[in-house]
Design an enzyme around this catalytic site. Structure first.
Site, PDB file in Angstrom:
ATOM      1  N   GLU A   1       0.853  -1.188   0.000  1.00 20.99           N
ATOM      2  CA  GLU A   1       0.000   0.000   0.000  1.00 20.99           C
ATOM      3  C   GLU A   1       0.894   1.246   0.000  1.00 20.99           C
ATOM      4  OE1 GLU A   1      -3.385  -0.437   2.448  1.00 20.99           O
ATOM      5  OE2 GLU A   1      -4.306   1.376   1.686  1.00 20.99           O
TER       6      GLU A   1
ATOM      7  N   GLU B   1      -1.876   0.599  13.489  1.00 21.75           N
ATOM      8  CA  GLU B   1      -3.057   0.974  12.713  1.00 21.75           C
ATOM      9  C   GLU B   1      -4.338   0.700  13.492  1.00 21.75           C
ATOM     10  OE1 GLU B   1      -3.511  -1.243   9.067  1.00 21.75           O
ATOM     11  OE2 GLU B   1      -4.845   0.289   8.238  1.00 21.75           O
TER      12      GLU B   1
HETATM   13  C1  BGC Z   1      -5.236   2.866   4.867  1.00 25.74           C
HETATM   14  C2  BGC Z   1      -5.746   3.901   5.809  1.00 25.74           C
HETATM   15  C3  BGC Z   1      -6.620   4.780   4.987  1.00 25.74           C
HETATM   16  C4  BGC Z   1      -7.791   3.918   4.708  1.00 25.74           C
HETATM   17  C5  BGC Z   1      -8.911   4.630   4.074  1.00 25.74           C
HETATM   18  C6  BGC Z   1      -6.388   2.010   4.478  1.00 25.74           C
HETATM   19  O1  BGC Z   1      -6.053   0.992   3.647  1.00 25.74           O
HETATM   20  O2  BGC Z   1      -4.180   2.153   5.372  1.00 25.74           O
HETATM   21  O3  BGC Z   1      -4.913   4.405   6.684  1.00 25.74           O
HETATM   22  O4  BGC Z   1      -6.936   6.005   5.467  1.00 25.74           O
HETATM   23  O5  BGC Z   1      -7.431   2.777   3.977  1.00 25.74           O
HETATM   24  O6  BGC Z   1      -9.950   3.889   4.040  1.00 25.74           O
END
Ligand code: BGC
Length: 751
Positions: A351, A635
């Site tokens: 990501e 997270e």
């Molecule tokens: C990210 C987040 C992001 C989110 C939004 C995720 O995959 O890691 O931090 O803001 O998606 O939906």
């Protein structure tokens, strides 16, 4: 030496053969005679891909992954370095070592590759000035050549393979060709370069239950491992990286498709490997193939190299509670790890994107911890560009690669969404508060206004924002692991409150910039939204105040963003404190609520509840991760479950700064240092001790100089020392005392 008089003219050249995605473009320097010695030299370079420029076989800089990631469709940074004149000998080689980087490597969870183009290419201008003032300019053109490097594979997600047998070997050479490139896209660097920031030796080398060899660097970090090794020619040493261990083994599941694996093939002599064309988020490394086995891994064999954008650090915080200090440390390291070329959500899995919402929430913390004016100012340029090409829509990520997968089932419907799109307003506002740079605010105003205009068009006639997809109070701990948007506070409540906050900030911005008509328009809009919010979502009477959903986030944002009357605010504070108590002072809010809940409590006289939440160690809480040994912000509150297994959710990063936004509260309220006027021209010193803390100190290098606030609590007394830098003014506001204004210098108070 002076800047180039003419705009850079050089061709963007690509090798005729790709050479495993890591070709080296090169030519020999032919000095012009009769002008004396070269007295100064400067190189400008960039790439479609990433580039390390070399003169005479030596890199001209320690910077890596140049030019970083920008919205390449419209903007490519080029960098300028001074070069030591003695390096520029006649016949010395000028070279550009290329790699895939963001331009051509994998991006997103769909492993998109070649997003921006199929060919790697380099661009350079070397300008030499001779003793007699003569200038010679050498640029990339069709006379250059290309050859392979020692890298046989490189990808930001998957890692790098380096074959030391290629070093010094006779390698094939091919020609180059110019590719179609619009030089108008070239812009000078304004963001700090990416470079090695620190080195960390292994803390422990040990065997996993499976017998595999593991190395613990003691800190979850971003970068790579430099390896010094010797062994039989052709031996491959393999390093796999991960942030955590699970059941004693490398926990790679959270990396999803990112392989995070480096392979080093030995030459037979003494080799040094440094995989500069990739990066990993890791604390642990699994080492396979080490010649002589793990016992042969000696001092200096493995060194973790921390890599990131070189943002100047500015702020520190410390207090009497070691767990809070570790929490603060974790926020610092999550910023360090995720401020790499762009502000990313996470640095480890497939990501690593510039998610706007994460930054919108974390920006105030970032602007204290470092001077992010250049780093975020530059990122905002891309935000503006993306938005300008999308009818005012602020994308979910900047640079926006997700536009290339719009419509894919893994993508939520793309439209303006609360908080994420509001980065267009919140981030410039944060920078204005931190640095007081009016020109920067002025630059951002049109994009911010375009965002609000678009948002206003999505509202119902009563100002409520009910339509469209929302991330909402993302990652509410009560949402199921596989549906992080299913928060207790409905999206319509969060979105409408966010719209109000954004409209208020825009009205203030317009006032500051002397745009009276706009200010009136935004104020009217804000008024309409507030009324709609109150009509639909707020009920109050003598017994209290109730906000739709009765969930903590709803109260936190209604209080913090002033959607309530003073009487309702006080009552809502009571209700918020009750909810906090009912939840056993565990966190019960997601991305949005968590960033504002402590302020909402402190503001309404519920400081005790705020400290209880802050100091809670049971999951979910800020300190739970700390007690589990976290060295970065996670997270999820429970990225690691209490039994030491990794959260089963699809998204489980151990390095995500959003929840680190609490550090802003540590700075302003626990430490007691905040801007009372933009840029800290007036500084507010207002510590609010609590939670049994006995001391705290906070320090910030403002544009005026260093500001400090330090306090100690003993025997019911509070001793406070503040330092006001020259050119600034202080306002000291201590519990039980009337606020006083103070001049530059150090001042002591007892309360
Ligand atoms: C990210 C987040 C992001 C989110 C939004 C995720 O995959 O890691 O931090 O803001 O998606 O939906």
């Amino acid at each position: 030496m002076t800047d180039f008089a003419a705009p850079p003219v050089a061709l963007m050249i690509a090798p005729d053969q790709d050479f495993d995605g890591a070709p080296v473009l090169f030519r020999r320097i032919a000095l012009e005679g009769g002008h004396g010695a070269v007295v100064s030299a400067a190189l400008e370079a960039t790439a479609l891909g990433v580039v390390t420029p070399l003169v005479g076989g030596r890199p001209v800089t320690d910077e890596v992954l140049t030019p970083g990631w920008s919205s390449y469709e419209w903007r490519l940074r080029y960098r300028r370095w001074e070069v030591a004149p003695e390096a520029v000998a006649d016949g010395a080689e000028l070279a550009l070592a290329l790699g895939n980087g963001w331009y051509r490597g994998q991006l997103t969870w769909l492993s998109l590759a070649r997003v921006y183009g199929p060919e790697l290419a380099g661009w350079a201008r070397l300008e030499l000035v001779y003793a007699d003032g003569h200038r010679q300019v050498i640029t990339t053109d069709q006379t250059w050549q290309a050859r392979p490097s020692d890298t046989t594979f490189n990808d930001l997600y998957d890692g790098q393979t380096i074959d030391a047998r290629r070093r010094g070997a006779a390698l094939p050479t091919v020609g180059v060709h110019a590719i179609d490139f619009d030089p108008a896209k070239l812009v000078p660097f304004e963001t700090p370069p990416v470079r090695p920031l620190q080195e960390i030796p292994p803390q422990k080398v040990f065997r996993a239950p499976s017998g595999k060899v593991l190395v613990d660097f003691g800190q979850n970090l971003v970068g790579w491992v430099r390896v010094k090794v010797s062994g039989p020619v052709g031996t491959t040493v393999t390093l796999r990286h991960a942030e955590v261990l699970e059941h004693g083994e490398l926990g790679t599941r959270p990396l999803r498709r990112a392989k995070a694996t480096d392979n080093f093939v030995l030459s037979g002599g003494q080799d040094v490997f440094e995989p500069r064309l990739t990066y990993h988020g890791f604390r642990y490394v699994e080492v396979a193939g080490w010649p002589g086995g793990p016992d042969a891994i000696g001092d200096g064999s493995l060194t973790a190299v921390v890599v990131g954008s070189d943002v100047p650090p500015t702020g520190t915080f410390e207090c009497s509670e070691p767990l809070l200090n570790q929490l603060h440390h974790n926020a610092v390291w999550s910023m360090r790890g995720n401020f790499l070329a762009v502000p990313t959500d996470c640095p480890q899995r497939d990501e690593r994107l510039g998610w706007t919402g994460d930054l919108a929430i974390f920006a105030p913390t970032a602007a204290f911890l470092g001077d992010v004016s250049g780093f975020l100012g530059d990122w905002l340029v891309d935000l503006d560009l993306e938005q300008a090409h999308a009818a005012g829509l602020v994308p979910f990520v900047v640079p926006d690669v997700l536009k290339y997968i719009a419509g894919d089932p893994t993508m939520p419907p793309v439209d303006t969404v609360a908080v994420w799109s509001d980065a267009a307003v919140w981030v410039p506002w944060t920078l204005w508060q931190a640095y007081g740079d009016r020109a920067a605010l002025e630059r951002q105003y049109p994009a911010a206004a375009a965002h609000l205009r678009r948002l206003a068009g999505l509202l119902e006639s009563d100002g409520v924002w009910s339509q469209g997809f929302q991330f909402g109070d993302w990652l509410d701990p009560d949402a199921p692991p596989d549906n992080p948007a299913a928060a207790k506070t409905p999206p319509v409540v969060v979105a409408t409150a966010v719209a109000y906050r954004t409209a208020c900030l825009m009205a203030q911005m317009a006032d500051l910039l002397g745009l009276a008509e706009d200010a009136a328009e935004w104020r009217a809009l804000a008024g309409r939204i507030r009324e709609g919010f109150r009509d639909r979502f707020v009920r109050s009477d003598a017994s209290g105040c109730w906000v739709e959903s009765d969930a903590p986030t709803a109260y936190a944002i209604a209080i913090a963003w002033e959607l309530l009357t003073p009487a309702e605010t006080a009552a809502a504070g009571v209700r918020l404190a009750e909810l906090a108590a009912a939840a056993g002072y565990r966190i019960s809010a997601g991305f949005v609520g968590t960033a504002f809940i402590l302020d909402a409590l402190a503001q309404t006289g519920q400081l005790d509840a705020a400290y209880r939440l802050l100091l809670q160690r049971e999951c979910p809480s800020w300190l739970y991760a700390v007690t589990m040994g976290a060295t970065t912000i996670w997270e999820r509150w429970d990225s690691m479950l209490p039994d030491g297994s990794i959260n089963p959710g699809e998204m489980t990063s151990f390095n995500h700064y959003a929840y680190g936004a609490v550090a802003d509260w540590l700075h302003r309220v626990v430490g007691g240092l905040a801007p009372a006027e933009p840029g800290y021209r007036v500084i507010r010193f207002a510590p609010r001790p609590g939670g049994g803390l006995t001391w705290a100190k906070v320090e910030l290098a403002t544009r005026f100089g260093v500001a400090r606030c330090a306090w100690q609590a003993a025997d019911g007394h509070l001793a406070v020392t503040v330092t006001v830098p020259d050119g600034a003014t202080g306002v000291v506001d201590l519990p039980g005392l009337a606020p006083v204004e103070v001049a530059p210098g150090e001042h002591r108070f007892t309360a």
